[in-house]
Motif scaffolding. Structure first.
Motif, PDB file in Angstrom:
ATOM      1  N   UNK A  56       0.880  -1.186   0.000  1.00 39.33           N
ATOM      2  CA  UNK A  56       0.000   0.000   0.000  1.00 39.33           C
ATOM      3  C   UNK A  56       0.911   1.227   0.000  1.00 39.33           C
ATOM      4  N   UNK A  57       0.585   2.190  -0.886  1.00 40.16           N
ATOM      5  CA  UNK A  57       1.344   3.447  -0.869  1.00 40.16           C
ATOM      6  C   UNK A  57       0.730   4.381   0.170  1.00 40.16           C
ATOM      7  N   UNK A  58       1.553   4.918   1.015  1.00 44.53           N
ATOM      8  CA  UNK A  58       1.057   5.840   2.044  1.00 44.53           C
ATOM      9  C   UNK A  58       1.503   7.245   1.647  1.00 44.53           C
ATOM     10  N   UNK A  59       0.559   8.089   1.269  1.00 44.78           N
ATOM     11  CA  UNK A  59       0.898   9.436   0.793  1.00 44.78           C
ATOM     12  C   UNK A  59      -0.088  10.448   1.386  1.00 44.78           C
ATOM     13  N   UNK A  60       0.214  11.703   1.100  1.00 43.69           N
ATOM     14  CA  UNK A  60      -0.721  12.779   1.401  1.00 43.69           C
ATOM     15  C   UNK A  60      -1.167  12.833   2.852  1.00 43.69           C
ATOM     16  N   UNK A  61      -2.478  12.941   3.030  1.00 43.82           N
ATOM     17  CA  UNK A  61      -3.012  13.102   4.379  1.00 43.82           C
ATOM     18  C   UNK A  61      -2.750  11.867   5.226  1.00 43.82           C
ATOM     19  N   UNK A  62      -2.873  10.685   4.577  1.00 41.70           N
ATOM     20  CA  UNK A  62      -2.629   9.435   5.319  1.00 41.70           C
ATOM     21  C   UNK A  62      -1.196   9.406   5.863  1.00 41.70           C
ATOM     22  N   UNK A  63      -0.284   9.872   5.040  1.00 44.53           N
ATOM     23  CA  UNK A  63       1.116   9.912   5.472  1.00 44.53           C
ATOM     24  C   UNK A  63       1.276  10.831   6.686  1.00 44.53           C
ATOM     25  N   UNK A  64       0.631  11.971   6.628  1.00 46.15           N
ATOM     26  CA  UNK A  64       0.731  12.927   7.743  1.00 46.15           C
ATOM     27  C   UNK A  64       0.177  12.310   9.022  1.00 46.15           C
ATOM     28  N   UNK A  65      -0.942  11.605   8.895  1.00 48.29           N
ATOM     29  CA  UNK A  65      -1.543  10.986  10.074  1.00 48.29           C
ATOM     30  C   UNK A  65      -0.661   9.844  10.579  1.00 48.29           C
ATOM     31  N   UNK A  66      -0.167   9.046   9.636  1.00 51.00           N
ATOM     32  CA  UNK A  66       0.714   7.914   9.982  1.00 51.00           C
ATOM     33  C   UNK A  66       1.935   8.440  10.754  1.00 51.00           C
ATOM     34  N   UNK A  67       2.532   9.503  10.205  1.00 53.14           N
ATOM     35  CA  UNK A  67       3.731  10.071  10.852  1.00 53.14           C
ATOM     36  C   UNK A  67       3.390  10.614  12.236  1.00 53.14           C
ATOM     37  N   UNK A  68       2.244  11.282  12.319  1.00 57.54           N
ATOM     38  CA  UNK A  68       1.839  11.842  13.616  1.00 57.54           C
ATOM     39  C   UNK A  68       1.602  10.724  14.628  1.00 57.54           C
ATOM     40  N   UNK A  69       1.044   9.620  14.157  1.00 58.49           N
ATOM     41  CA  UNK A  69       0.798   8.486  15.062  1.00 58.49           C
ATOM     42  C   UNK A  69       2.112   7.940  15.610  1.00 58.49           C
ATOM     43  N   UNK A  70       3.156   8.044  14.818  1.00 63.00           N
ATOM     44  CA  UNK A  70       4.480   7.559  15.260  1.00 63.00           C
ATOM     45  C   UNK A  70       5.274   8.648  15.974  1.00 63.00           C
ATOM     46  N   UNK A  71       4.793   9.866  15.885  1.00 62.58           N
ATOM     47  CA  UNK A  71       5.479  10.967  16.561  1.00 62.58           C
ATOM     48  C   UNK A  71       6.658  11.505  15.776  1.00 62.58           C
ATOM     49  N   UNK A  72       6.669  11.295  14.468  1.00 60.34           N
ATOM     50  CA  UNK A  72       7.732  11.833  13.618  1.00 60.34           C
ATOM     51  C   UNK A  72       7.147  12.776  12.584  1.00 60.34           C
ATOM     52  N   UNK A  73       8.028  13.499  11.908  1.00 64.03           N
ATOM     53  CA  UNK A  73       7.597  14.307  10.788  1.00 64.03           C
ATOM     54  C   UNK A  73       7.409  13.436   9.558  1.00 64.03           C
ATOM     55  N   UNK A  74       6.563  13.858   8.652  1.00 60.88           N
ATOM     56  CA  UNK A  74       6.310  13.079   7.430  1.00 60.88           C
ATOM     57  C   UNK A  74       7.588  12.891   6.629  1.00 60.88           C
ATOM     58  N   UNK A  75       8.432  13.908   6.642  1.00 60.65           N
ATOM     59  CA  UNK A  75       9.645  13.844   5.818  1.00 60.65           C
ATOM     60  C   UNK A  75      10.506  12.625   6.161  1.00 60.65           C
ATOM     61  N   UNK A  76      10.516  12.281   7.421  1.00 58.94           N
ATOM     62  CA  UNK A  76      11.360  11.150   7.829  1.00 58.94           C
ATOM     63  C   UNK A  76      10.915   9.860   7.146  1.00 58.94           C
ATOM     64  N   UNK A  77       9.597   9.697   7.037  1.00 57.41           N
ATOM     65  CA  UNK A  77       9.095   8.425   6.510  1.00 57.41           C
ATOM     66  C   UNK A  77       9.274   8.314   5.005  1.00 57.41           C
TER      67      UNK A  77
END
Lengths: 360, 263
Positions: A56-77
């Protein structure tokens, strides 16, 4: 800036790395994502599993939420795994046998992320310091103790105690960082960065004497072990013994009777634990097998196996703090800039990297 | 009246092939140094040496002389008709600790040029020693740089009448150091003579030492154990090519040069 996925999608390996660094299971990540999304679209463990497998590609808003859930910035992922080596390379660690696999995986993930953060800051500073960590092959003829002597000589360490081990490592181009690692079962991990400079990650709360020995042990790994071997832990211990307590320099000090009082004196002079000094004396046959056993019984009886007397202050790393100061003073980067560069949230960046001196 | 003593019948001669099968491996270094092969010598001081001569089996033993004026001891032995093997222990280990720059004790006679190692060895042979021993200084625990320096010089000697003396701290026979000791000595084409150093009985201080000594004799190539006690027989039985047993406690081990003997 570091290389990223051109499509702005999360990289599977980075998702795994980020999750493991938090010590979370896939189900916990799914719950955290669901909590962020509210009732809109709950995420399942299967979703996280597929994302980490690249199905599954994780992009856009989902990526932002995913990153927030992990406590990192989206850029890291979205960092390019191939460029940054998100997978665990050759990592050395000094640990106790009781450390669970999950704890070890988390520690390796923290090490990899710290390396990525450090490389991002070095790149922002536009420089990468040269290093003086040699690659030394050891075998029966040229042993780990020979390697320790060679490193001491190459670094110009004068005979006698190593006054500042962290200082010596940083002078040679290494980086030392303290992190909360998995419990007390693990003292340190180390890994060479792409350019060859090693990164040493120390566990908070390790007594100063044990920490110095651990660092010397890790240094041994770094200079001797490009590929793993069955004998590497014994060799790293041998290296540490000679690096911190060179036979030629300490032999005279060990002679003339070795009791607990003398061990405390030697600990203060050499800044190495009493147990390590007793072991060195035994290795050098200054004390017999029987005398060594008696000393160990005394150390255990008095509880010195877990907490030795004559503690001294831990050495403090300075190289990473100096790098951050430079980025701030010469390039005007703010904490927000630095957090973005390193893929961290501002608060966590401050907690991890801003010592009091840097904050001032 | 008691019956006269009747000696027992001699045993029948053993089957030659069976005897050969039981015989220990004969290991003899090549050249003149091979005269020591399968001998357990007496390690003694020159003073009063002639009193020992009748007790020495010239086929299986010999004398290693040490201390003051060993060449005089050789002279006295020969004058007394002793035709067995004689050697001199130059005791470089008493003169100091080996360093990478100076692993051998070379005498300073106030001459314009100090004698070379070759001259020291030649002097022993000229004094009547059947083999020469290098005057290696004491090798402290783990001092690989000095051991390697001494080994390198010994390997370059190119003599077949010389034994490379290796006076080591007993620490060299613990598991940490024995592998390196073997690796270094195995590269020296000369026969090697080990001297064990520590206070009291070296082999009592390190549990692993006996096993590692056997390993040394098996793996380092032509190794002798000098200045020891009954350990000489164990060593010979496990492949050592020669040994010497001291006539007294102080000649059954060596001690670090900066220490007084403990009693």
């Amino acid at each position: 800036m570091l290389e990223r996925d051109p499509g702005g999608a999360a990289q599977p390996g980075m998702l795994v790395l980020a999750r493991e660094s938090r010590g979370m299971t896939q189900a916990e990540v799914a719950s955290a994502i669901s909590a962020k999304l509210g009732s809109r679209e709950p995420a399942s463990q299967g979703y996280v599993s597929k994302a980490e497998a690249g199905r599954i590609r994780v992009t856009g808003e989902r990526l932002a939420v995913y990153a927030a859930a992990l406590g990192y910035g989206s850029d890291l992922l979205t960092l390019d795994e191939a460029a940054h080596g998100a997978g665990v390379g050759l990592v050395h660690h000094r640990r106790r046998a009781s450390l669970a696999v999950m704890g070890l995986r988390r520690t390796h993930a923290v090490l990899n992320l710290t390396r990525i953060q450090l490389q991002a800051m070095l790149k922002a500073a536009g420089e990468h310091p040269a290093h003086r960590f040699p690659d030394i092959e050891v075998n029966a003829f040229d042993t780990a103790e020979d390697a320790a002597r060679a490193v001491r000589q190459a670094w110009g360490i004068v005979p006698g105690p190593v006054r500042s081990l962290i200082g010596a490592l940083e002078d040679a181009g290494g980086f030392v960082v303290r992190r909360q690692l998995a419990g007390r079962e693990l003292d340190a991990v180390s890994q060479r960065m792409e350019e060859g400079n090693p990164l040493f990650l120390l566990n908070f709360g390790t007594p100063a004497d044990r920490e110095r020995y651990t660092l010397a042990h890790e240094l041994g790994h770094v200079v001797m072990h490009r590929v793993p071997s069955d004998d590497q832990e014994r060799q790293a211990d041998q290296f540490a013994g000679e690096f911190l307590l060179p036979a030629r320099d300490i032999l005279r000090s060990l002679k003339g009777g070795l009791d607990l009082g003398r061990l405390i004196e030697l600990k203060q002079a050499w800044r190495v634990s009493m147990a390590a000094i007793a072991r060195r004396a035994h290795t050098l046959s200054v004390i017999s097998d029987w005398q060594y056993r008696q000393l160990n019984i005394e150390l255990s009886t008095l509880g010195y196996r877990t907490a030795e007397p004559a503690e001294f202050a831990s050495e403090q790393p300075a190289a990473v703090a100096a790098l951050i100061s430079k980025l701030h003073s010469q390039q005007g980067l703010t904490v927000a800039d630095l957090a973005r560069i390193t893929g961290l949230q501002e608060q966590e960046f401050s907690e991890l990297y801003l010592t009091d001196s840097v904050k001032d | 009246m008691p019956s006269p003593f009747i000696p027992p019948e001699p045993r029948p001669a053993p089957d030659a092939a069976a005897a050969a099968g039981r015989q220990a491996r004969v290991c003899a270094p090549p050249g003149q140094a091979g005269v020591l092969a399968n001998r357990v010598l007496i390690h003694a001081r020159p003073r009063g040496i002639t009193r020992l001569l009748p007790a020495i089996d010239q086929r299986h033993s010999g004398i290693m002389l040490c201390g003051e004026r060993p060449e005089q001891g050789i002279k006295r032995c020969r004058t007394a008709g002793f035709a067995g093997i004689l050697a001199i222990d130059p005791r470089g280990y008493k003169d100091g600790v080996a360093t990478p720059d100076a692993p051998f004790a070379l005498p300073d006679h106030g001459q314009l040029f100090e004698p070379s190692l070759e001259q020291v060895l030649d002097d022993q042979r000229a004094a009547g020693a059947d083999v020469a021993l290098t005057p290696t200084m004491y090798l402290e625990p783990g001092d690989a740089a000095s051991l390697k320096a001494a080994a390198r010089i010994a390997a370059d000697l190119g003599r077949d009448d010389t034994i490379f003396s290796v006076p080591i701290s007993i620490a060299w026979l613990n598991s940490m150091y024995v592998g390196q000791l073997i690796a270094v000595l195995a590269r020296v084409p000369l026969p090697k003579g080990i001297f064990l150093g520590s206070q009291l009985d070296p082999l009592d201080n390190v549990e692993e030492a006996v096993d590692n000594l056997r390993r040394l004799s098996a793996e380092a190539g032509d190794v002798a154990l000098f200045c020891t006690d009954f350990a000489a027989f164990d060593f010979a039985a496990h492949g050592g090519f020669a040994a010497s047993i001291g006539t007294g406690g102080s000649l059954r081990h060596i001690i670090p040069p900066d220490e007084a003997p403990e009693r």
